[in-house]
Design a protein around this motif. Structure first.
Motif, PDB file in Angstrom:
ATOM      1  N   PHE A 194       6.912  -4.930   6.309  1.00 40.86           N
ATOM      2  CA  PHE A 194       5.583  -4.592   6.830  1.00 40.86           C
ATOM      3  C   PHE A 194       5.346  -3.086   6.802  1.00 40.86           C
ATOM      4  O   PHE A 194       4.218  -2.626   6.657  1.00 40.86           O
ATOM      5  CB  PHE A 194       5.405  -5.146   8.247  1.00 40.86           C
ATOM      6  CG  PHE A 194       5.314  -6.648   8.278  1.00 40.86           C
ATOM      7  CD1 PHE A 194       4.075  -7.275   8.370  1.00 40.86           C
ATOM      8  CD2 PHE A 194       6.452  -7.435   8.182  1.00 40.86           C
ATOM      9  CE1 PHE A 194       3.977  -8.656   8.373  1.00 40.86           C
ATOM     10  CE2 PHE A 194       6.369  -8.819   8.180  1.00 40.86           C
ATOM     11  CZ  PHE A 194       5.137  -9.431   8.272  1.00 40.86           C
ATOM     12  N   VAL A 195       6.414  -2.303   6.960  1.00 45.97           N
ATOM     13  CA  VAL A 195       6.292  -0.842   6.860  1.00 45.97           C
ATOM     14  C   VAL A 195       5.827  -0.488   5.451  1.00 45.97           C
ATOM     15  O   VAL A 195       4.860   0.265   5.266  1.00 45.97           O
ATOM     16  CB  VAL A 195       7.642  -0.134   7.136  1.00 45.97           C
ATOM     17  CG1 VAL A 195       7.454   1.376   7.105  1.00 45.97           C
ATOM     18  CG2 VAL A 195       8.229  -0.579   8.464  1.00 45.97           C
ATOM     19  N   MET A 196       6.521  -1.047   4.470  1.00 48.21           N
ATOM     20  CA  MET A 196       6.184  -0.751   3.081  1.00 48.21           C
ATOM     21  C   MET A 196       4.775  -1.237   2.757  1.00 48.21           C
ATOM     22  O   MET A 196       4.016  -0.544   2.080  1.00 48.21           O
ATOM     23  CB  MET A 196       7.231  -1.403   2.165  1.00 48.21           C
ATOM     24  CG  MET A 196       7.282  -0.862   0.761  1.00 48.21           C
ATOM     25  SD  MET A 196       7.294   0.941   0.661  1.00 48.21           S
ATOM     26  CE  MET A 196       8.979   1.242   0.217  1.00 48.21           C
ATOM     27  N   GLY A 198       2.178  -1.553   4.822  1.00 50.69           N
ATOM     28  CA  GLY A 198       1.193  -0.652   5.431  1.00 50.69           C
ATOM     29  C   GLY A 198       1.109   0.665   4.693  1.00 50.69           C
ATOM     30  O   GLY A 198       0.013   1.188   4.424  1.00 50.69           O
ATOM     31  N   ALA A 199       2.265   1.226   4.353  1.00 49.02           N
ATOM     32  CA  ALA A 199       2.298   2.528   3.685  1.00 49.02           C
ATOM     33  C   ALA A 199       1.663   2.447   2.301  1.00 49.02           C
ATOM     34  O   ALA A 199       0.877   3.323   1.911  1.00 49.02           O
ATOM     35  CB  ALA A 199       3.744   3.028   3.579  1.00 49.02           C
ATOM     36  N   LEU A 200       1.973   1.383   1.565  1.00 48.81           N
ATOM     37  CA  LEU A 200       1.424   1.253   0.207  1.00 48.81           C
ATOM     38  C   LEU A 200      -0.079   1.000   0.227  1.00 48.81           C
ATOM     39  O   LEU A 200      -0.804   1.511  -0.620  1.00 48.81           O
ATOM     40  CB  LEU A 200       2.139   0.122  -0.553  1.00 48.81           C
ATOM     41  CG  LEU A 200       3.551   0.452  -1.032  1.00 48.81           C
ATOM     42  CD1 LEU A 200       4.176  -0.747  -1.729  1.00 48.81           C
ATOM     43  CD2 LEU A 200       3.525   1.644  -1.981  1.00 48.81           C
ATOM     44  N   LEU A 201      -0.529   0.245   1.210  1.00 53.19           N
ATOM     45  CA  LEU A 201      -1.967  -0.022   1.328  1.00 53.19           C
ATOM     46  C   LEU A 201      -2.739   1.304   1.430  1.00 53.19           C
ATOM     47  O   LEU A 201      -3.741   1.521   0.737  1.00 53.19           O
ATOM     48  CB  LEU A 201      -2.219  -0.876   2.583  1.00 53.19           C
ATOM     49  CG  LEU A 201      -3.655  -1.345   2.812  1.00 53.19           C
ATOM     50  CD1 LEU A 201      -4.042  -2.400   1.782  1.00 53.19           C
ATOM     51  CD2 LEU A 201      -3.808  -1.927   4.222  1.00 53.19           C
ATOM     52  N   VAL A 202      -2.241   2.209   2.294  1.00 50.37           N
ATOM     53  CA  VAL A 202      -2.936   3.488   2.500  1.00 50.37           C
ATOM     54  C   VAL A 202      -2.766   4.419   1.308  1.00 50.37           C
ATOM     55  O   VAL A 202      -3.737   5.034   0.854  1.00 50.37           O
ATOM     56  CB  VAL A 202      -2.437   4.177   3.793  1.00 50.37           C
ATOM     57  CG1 VAL A 202      -3.051   5.553   3.944  1.00 50.37           C
ATOM     58  CG2 VAL A 202      -2.758   3.312   5.007  1.00 50.37           C
ATOM     59  N   THR A 203      -1.536   4.523   0.784  1.00 53.25           N
ATOM     60  CA  THR A 203      -1.338   5.463  -0.330  1.00 53.25           C
ATOM     61  C   THR A 203      -2.028   4.989  -1.610  1.00 53.25           C
ATOM     62  O   THR A 203      -2.561   5.812  -2.359  1.00 53.25           O
ATOM     63  CB  THR A 203       0.156   5.702  -0.652  1.00 53.25           C
ATOM     64  OG1 THR A 203       0.845   4.466  -0.629  1.00 53.25           O
ATOM     65  CG2 THR A 203       0.787   6.648   0.339  1.00 53.25           C
ATOM     66  N   PHE A 204      -2.014   3.677  -1.849  1.00 54.98           N
ATOM     67  CA  PHE A 204      -2.621   3.194  -3.092  1.00 54.98           C
ATOM     68  C   PHE A 204      -4.085   3.626  -3.180  1.00 54.98           C
ATOM     69  O   PHE A 204      -4.526   4.198  -4.170  1.00 54.98           O
ATOM     70  CB  PHE A 204      -2.520   1.658  -3.215  1.00 54.98           C
ATOM     71  CG  PHE A 204      -3.071   1.133  -4.507  1.00 54.98           C
ATOM     72  CD1 PHE A 204      -2.293   1.118  -5.653  1.00 54.98           C
ATOM     73  CD2 PHE A 204      -4.393   0.690  -4.593  1.00 54.98           C
ATOM     74  CE1 PHE A 204      -2.816   0.665  -6.867  1.00 54.98           C
ATOM     75  CE2 PHE A 204      -4.925   0.234  -5.795  1.00 54.98           C
ATOM     76  CZ  PHE A 204      -4.126   0.219  -6.931  1.00 54.98           C
ATOM     77  N   GLY A 252       4.877   7.813  12.210  1.00 51.82           N
ATOM     78  CA  GLY A 252       4.912   6.549  11.472  1.00 51.82           C
ATOM     79  C   GLY A 252       6.332   6.040  11.307  1.00 51.82           C
ATOM     80  O   GLY A 252       6.610   4.857  11.521  1.00 51.82           O
ATOM     81  N   GLY A 258      -5.657   5.767  -0.848  1.00 53.43           N
ATOM     82  CA  GLY A 258      -5.787   7.168  -0.440  1.00 53.43           C
ATOM     83  C   GLY A 258      -5.529   8.139  -1.572  1.00 53.43           C
ATOM     84  O   GLY A 258      -6.259   9.131  -1.737  1.00 53.43           O
ATOM     85  N   PHE A 311       3.496  11.618   9.577  1.00 52.29           N
ATOM     86  CA  PHE A 311       4.533  10.884   8.846  1.00 52.29           C
ATOM     87  C   PHE A 311       5.687  10.517   9.791  1.00 52.29           C
ATOM     88  O   PHE A 311       6.150   9.374   9.808  1.00 52.29           O
ATOM     89  CB  PHE A 311       5.035  11.751   7.682  1.00 52.29           C
ATOM     90  CG  PHE A 311       6.113  11.111   6.840  1.00 52.29           C
ATOM     91  CD1 PHE A 311       5.798  10.315   5.747  1.00 52.29           C
ATOM     92  CD2 PHE A 311       7.453  11.332   7.126  1.00 52.29           C
ATOM     93  CE1 PHE A 311       6.786   9.733   4.972  1.00 52.29           C
ATOM     94  CE2 PHE A 311       8.459  10.756   6.347  1.00 52.29           C
ATOM     95  CZ  PHE A 311       8.122   9.963   5.265  1.00 52.29           C
TER      96      PHE A 311
END
Lengths: 142, 143
Positions: free
Chosen positions: A44-46, A48-54, A16, A56, A13
């Protein structure tokens, strides 16, 4: 083992946060300065993070319990109330003044910069203030 | 002050932030919310709750050192705010995030990905107030 896992998780984290630019208040404030020196990077941070958490999170929740035991502790509150809106409004104001948010400041403390330590001490004072002003327990994170 | 537009590094960093958040959920069943984690360290419920948060925070703090070891440079960190503004902003951040039950990580990353209505409202609210605050500071008061 659980603690080693937590440490490793924090490290990922934190890397990142550092690589993304979230750790840099100049960059964070420029994200909000649409009328001035706007830098849209943090969108772009948000992203990337949302893509993985959604995806994941949904994969993780296929398990019945967490790997190190215990249930998944997912916030159950649904009420959109004055505390949520008022607290969030205040948080945004403070973020806009200082340029740090808690999730960026914790890893940033590892740079050894005094400004970060000063910010985090002030955040803790804000936690104490909240407890003094609003005695009733607040719903836990998110 | 201008900052460089870094879509690739920012997106890549975002992926790692997401990965850390997913791993914390998968391993410990917890939301990666910095406000809740800090608050749990400041006012611990019991030893176990304190221990994993300590390990997590230590891991986060090791990140700049790891970046320094790998690249020879600390991550970029420029603070436009004065010490007074850092303190005022910090207290308001602590009060607000605690009252609103989360910040950029808890509501922003974890809450939005759970499609939480509360988090959508929280994120919209704090993004708007942050933008207004920066506008007032920079373009009205000219600090």
């Amino acid at each position: 083992m659980k603690l080693v896992f937590a440490l490793f998780t924090g490290l990922i984290f934190g890397v990142g946060i550092a690589v993304s630019g979230m750790m840099d208040p100049a960059k964070v404030l420029n994200f909000f300065d649409i009328a001035g020196t706007w830098d849209p990077s943090l969108a772009f941070v948000m992203g990337g993070a949302l893509l993985v958490t959604f995806f994941g999170y949904r994969l993780a929740w296929r398990q019945t319990t967490a790997l190190f035991g215990g249930r998944f502790q997912i916030p159950s509150a649904t009420a959109v109330d004055k505390r949520l809106v008022g607290g969030s409004a205040l948080f945004g104001i403070g973020w806009g003044i200082a340029g740090f948010c808690p999730g960026a400041a914790i890893p940033a403390l590892g740079t050894g910069r005094w400004e970060v330590a000063l910010f985090l001490v002030a955040v803790l004072a804000g936690f104490v203030l909240r407890r003094l002003l609003f005695a009733r327990p607040v719903q836990s994170a998110a | 002050m201008e900052t460089a537009f870094t879509p690739i590094a920012s997106f890549g960093g975002g992926l790692a932030i997401g990965l850390g958040s997913v791993l914390l959920m998968l391993g410990l069943g917890r939301i990666m919310g910095a406000t809740g984690i800090l608050s749990g360290l400041a006012f611990p419920e019991n030893r176990e709750e304190f221990a994993w948060r300590t390990a997590l925070v230590l891991g986060m703090m090791l990140a700049p050192g790891l970046i320094y070891a790998a690249t020879g440079a600390m991550p970029e960190l420029t603070v436009p705010a004065s010490p007074t503004m850092i303190v005022i902003g910090g207290v308001i951040v602590g009060l607000g995030a605690s009252l609103g039950s989360g910040c950029t990580s808890g509501h922003g990353v974890c809450g939005l990905s759970r499609l939480s209505v509360r988090s959508f409202v929280a994120v919209l609210t704090f993004m708007v107030t942050a933008a207004i605050t920066v506008f007032l500071i920079r373009h009205v008061f000219g600090v």
